[in-house]
Write a protein that holds these residues in place. Structure first.
Motif, PDB file in Angstrom:
ATOM      1  N   LEU A  20      32.548  14.340   3.182  1.00 28.37           N
ATOM      2  CA  LEU A  20      31.576  13.802   2.233  1.00 28.37           C
ATOM      3  C   LEU A  20      31.883  14.237   0.808  1.00 28.37           C
ATOM      4  N   LEU A  21      32.206  15.515   0.633  1.00 32.37           N
ATOM      5  CA  LEU A  21      32.525  16.029  -0.700  1.00 32.37           C
ATOM      6  C   LEU A  21      33.792  15.382  -1.254  1.00 32.37           C
ATOM      7  N   ALA A  22      34.792  15.241  -0.399  1.00 24.56           N
ATOM      8  CA  ALA A  22      36.054  14.624  -0.822  1.00 24.56           C
ATOM      9  C   ALA A  22      35.849  13.165  -1.192  1.00 24.56           C
ATOM     10  N   ASP A  23      35.058  12.449  -0.400  1.00 21.47           N
ATOM     11  CA  ASP A  23      34.777  11.041  -0.694  1.00 21.47           C
ATOM     12  C   ASP A  23      34.030  10.888  -2.013  1.00 21.47           C
ATOM     13  N   ALA A  24      33.268  11.933  -2.387  1.00 21.68           N
ATOM     14  CA  ALA A  24      32.518  11.902  -3.636  1.00 21.68           C
ATOM     15  C   ALA A  24      33.383  12.290  -4.836  1.00 21.68           C
ATOM     16  N   GLY A  25      34.655  12.607  -4.573  1.00 20.29           N
ATOM     17  CA  GLY A  25      35.579  12.884  -5.659  1.00 20.29           C
ATOM     18  C   GLY A  25      35.846  14.343  -5.958  1.00 20.29           C
ATOM     19  N   TYR A  26      35.284  15.251  -5.161  1.00 17.77           N
ATOM     20  CA  TYR A  26      35.504  16.678  -5.389  1.00 17.77           C
ATOM     21  C   TYR A  26      36.781  17.152  -4.700  1.00 17.77           C
ATOM     22  N   ASN A  27      37.460  18.120  -5.319  1.00 16.53           N
ATOM     23  CA  ASN A  27      38.597  18.767  -4.682  1.00 16.53           C
ATOM     24  C   ASN A  27      38.060  19.814  -3.715  1.00 16.53           C
ATOM     25  N   VAL A  28      38.346  19.634  -2.444  1.00 24.07           N
ATOM     26  CA  VAL A  28      37.804  20.507  -1.407  1.00 24.07           C
ATOM     27  C   VAL A  28      38.900  21.401  -0.851  1.00 24.07           C
ATOM     28  N   LEU A  29      38.644  22.699  -0.850  1.00 25.68           N
ATOM     29  CA  LEU A  29      39.507  23.643  -0.169  1.00 25.68           C
ATOM     30  C   LEU A  29      38.843  23.937   1.165  1.00 25.68           C
ATOM     31  N   ALA A  30      39.387  23.323   2.223  1.00 29.14           N
ATOM     32  CA  ALA A  30      38.780  23.381   3.553  1.00 29.14           C
ATOM     33  C   ALA A  30      39.486  24.450   4.378  1.00 29.14           C
ATOM     34  N   LEU A  31      38.725  25.466   4.766  1.00 31.49           N
ATOM     35  CA  LEU A  31      39.315  26.632   5.415  1.00 31.49           C
ATOM     36  C   LEU A  31      38.793  26.793   6.837  1.00 31.49           C
ATOM     37  N   SER A  32      39.735  26.851   7.779  1.00 31.20           N
ATOM     38  CA  SER A  32      39.360  27.001   9.174  1.00 31.20           C
ATOM     39  C   SER A  32      40.543  27.529   9.969  1.00 31.20           C
ATOM     40  N   ARG A  33      40.254  28.235  11.055  1.00 33.27           N
ATOM     41  CA  ARG A  33      41.342  28.748  11.893  1.00 33.27           C
ATOM     42  C   ARG A  33      42.192  27.613  12.458  1.00 33.27           C
ATOM     43  N   ASN A  34      41.557  26.496  12.753  1.00 33.40           N
ATOM     44  CA  ASN A  34      42.284  25.313  13.215  1.00 33.40           C
ATOM     45  C   ASN A  34      42.186  24.242  12.127  1.00 33.40           C
ATOM     46  N   GLU A  35      43.250  24.117  11.339  1.00 32.73           N
ATOM     47  CA  GLU A  35      43.214  23.188  10.207  1.00 32.73           C
ATOM     48  C   GLU A  35      43.589  21.761  10.587  1.00 32.73           C
ATOM     49  N   GLU A  36      44.086  21.551  11.806  1.00 37.73           N
ATOM     50  CA  GLU A  36      44.605  20.237  12.183  1.00 37.73           C
ATOM     51  C   GLU A  36      43.570  19.111  12.123  1.00 37.73           C
ATOM     52  N   PRO A  37      42.332  19.303  12.609  1.00 34.96           N
ATOM     53  CA  PRO A  37      41.375  18.193  12.560  1.00 34.96           C
ATOM     54  C   PRO A  37      41.122  17.680  11.148  1.00 34.96           C
ATOM     55  N   ILE A  38      40.920  18.582  10.195  1.00 37.75           N
ATOM     56  CA  ILE A  38      40.639  18.133   8.829  1.00 37.75           C
ATOM     57  C   ILE A  38      41.907  17.637   8.150  1.00 37.75           C
ATOM     58  N   LYS A  39      43.050  18.204   8.495  1.00 39.33           N
ATOM     59  CA  LYS A  39      44.312  17.726   7.929  1.00 39.33           C
ATOM     60  C   LYS A  39      44.630  16.315   8.413  1.00 39.33           C
ATOM     61  N   SER A  40      44.224  16.016   9.628  1.00 41.78           N
ATOM     62  CA  SER A  40      44.596  14.738  10.242  1.00 41.78           C
ATOM     63  C   SER A  40      43.989  13.538   9.531  1.00 41.78           C
ATOM     64  N   ILE A  41      42.918  13.736   8.765  1.00 41.82           N
ATOM     65  CA  ILE A  41      42.341  12.594   8.062  1.00 41.82           C
ATOM     66  C   ILE A  41      43.104  12.289   6.765  1.00 41.82           C
ATOM     67  N   ALA A  42      43.978  13.224   6.373  1.00 41.84           N
ATOM     68  CA  ALA A  42      44.900  13.000   5.238  1.00 41.84           C
ATOM     69  C   ALA A  42      44.170  12.517   3.990  1.00 41.84           C
ATOM     70  N   HIS A  43      43.113  13.203   3.633  1.00 41.67           N
ATOM     71  CA  HIS A  43      42.361  12.830   2.431  1.00 41.67           C
ATOM     72  C   HIS A  43      43.011  13.471   1.210  1.00 41.67           C
ATOM     73  N   LYS A  44      43.210  12.684   0.171  1.00 40.20           N
ATOM     74  CA  LYS A  44      43.912  13.171  -1.014  1.00 40.20           C
ATOM     75  C   LYS A  44      43.150  14.286  -1.735  1.00 40.20           C
ATOM     76  N   ASN A  45      41.849  14.387  -1.511  1.00 42.92           N
ATOM     77  CA  ASN A  45      41.050  15.402  -2.196  1.00 42.92           C
ATOM     78  C   ASN A  45      40.810  16.660  -1.358  1.00 42.92           C
ATOM     79  N   ILE A  46      41.435  16.723  -0.184  1.00 41.99           N
ATOM     80  CA  ILE A  46      41.238  17.882   0.693  1.00 41.99           C
ATOM     81  C   ILE A  46      42.530  18.667   0.836  1.00 41.99           C
ATOM     82  N   THR A  47      42.457  19.960   0.567  1.00 39.41           N
ATOM     83  CA  THR A  47      43.548  20.883   0.851  1.00 39.41           C
ATOM     84  C   THR A  47      43.098  21.783   1.987  1.00 39.41           C
ATOM     85  N   ALA A  48      43.898  21.866   3.027  1.00 42.82           N
ATOM     86  CA  ALA A  48      43.531  22.673   4.191  1.00 42.82           C
ATOM     87  C   ALA A  48      44.721  23.498   4.659  1.00 42.82           C
TER      88      ALA A  48
END
Length: 226
Positions: A20-48
């Motif tokens: 939601l934050l990425a879709d709204a145009g924010y740069n999101v630093l998404a941190l998780s032990r398993n980064e694959e789920p959020i990486k898999s959506i390949a959103h240009k505004n998300i770094t994981a």
């Protein structure tokens, strides 16, 4: 660069919130032990990248990344958490400590890391639970989880007082039941009245605007009374 930092983004509320934050145009630093789920959506505004909130080495990686980007953090959303549902006499010392390592010490350490990258308008928002509210309904088997969620509520109040002259602002949301994988693991078959996406929408709005009206406050976000 301006960032919003979210922990616990591999599933549930954190996953939906990051999108939601990425879709709204924010740069999101998404941190998780398993980064694959959020990486898999390949959103240009998300770094994981893989991250354990209880690891000092992983926290140093975050610090280095933000320094390299000359980053400024608008909001930190302490969402990562673990839950163990086990009778008090059966839960081991290591299991009890593991809950506190993530839910309490992880929140404290992550906050200490990120605050220097914020200005007086920044917002540190910690996601807690109704189980941590004094006088709310309690459930057997959650001695470690609910007590840890109570601890971060007091921590939020203390930090707001400590930083009230310089900022940033500190608030916490004590959530009621939300339909997430964690809830299903703790209470198999239980159906919550709120979806992860619905709660993520509420948290997003509060993370971006709540500090204008609140500081050092614990808001109970539940459709039922304690």
């Amino acid at each position: 660069m301006k960032f919003i930092v979210v922990t616990g983004t591999s599933r549930g509320i954190g996953f939906e919130l990051s999108k939601l934050l990425a879709d709204a145009g924010y740069n999101v630093l998404a941190l998780s032990r398993n980064e694959e789920p959020i990486k898999s959506i390949a959103h240009k505004n998300i770094t994981a990248f893989p991250f354990d909130v209880s690891s000092s080495e992983d926290r140093e990686k975050v610090s280095k990344y933000l320094k390299d980007k000359n980053g400024k953090v608008i909001a930190l959303i302490n969402n990562a958490g673990i839950l163990i549902n086990k009778p008090f006499l059966e839960i081991t010392e290591d299991e009890f400590k593991s809950v506190y390592d993530v839910n309490v010490f992880g929140v404290a350490s992550m906050t200490k890391l990120i605050v220097p990258f914020m200005d007086e308008y920044g917002h540190v928002l910690t996601i807690s639970s109704m189980g941590g509210i004094q006088g709310s309904a309690k459930f057997p088997g959650l001695s470690a989880y609910s007590s840890s969620k109570g601890a971060v509520l007091t921590l939020t109040e203390l930090l707001a007082e400590e930083f009230k002259e310089s900022g940033p602002s500190f608030n916490a949301l004590a959530l009621g039941a939300v339909q997430t994988e964690m809830l299903e693991e703790a209470f198999p078959g239980y159906k919550a009245p709120v979806s992860a996406k619905e709660m993520a929408e509420y948290i997003m709005d509060f993370a971006l605007k709540g500090q204008k009206m609140y500081n050092g406050k614990i808001l109970q976000v539940s459709s039922s009374t304690p």
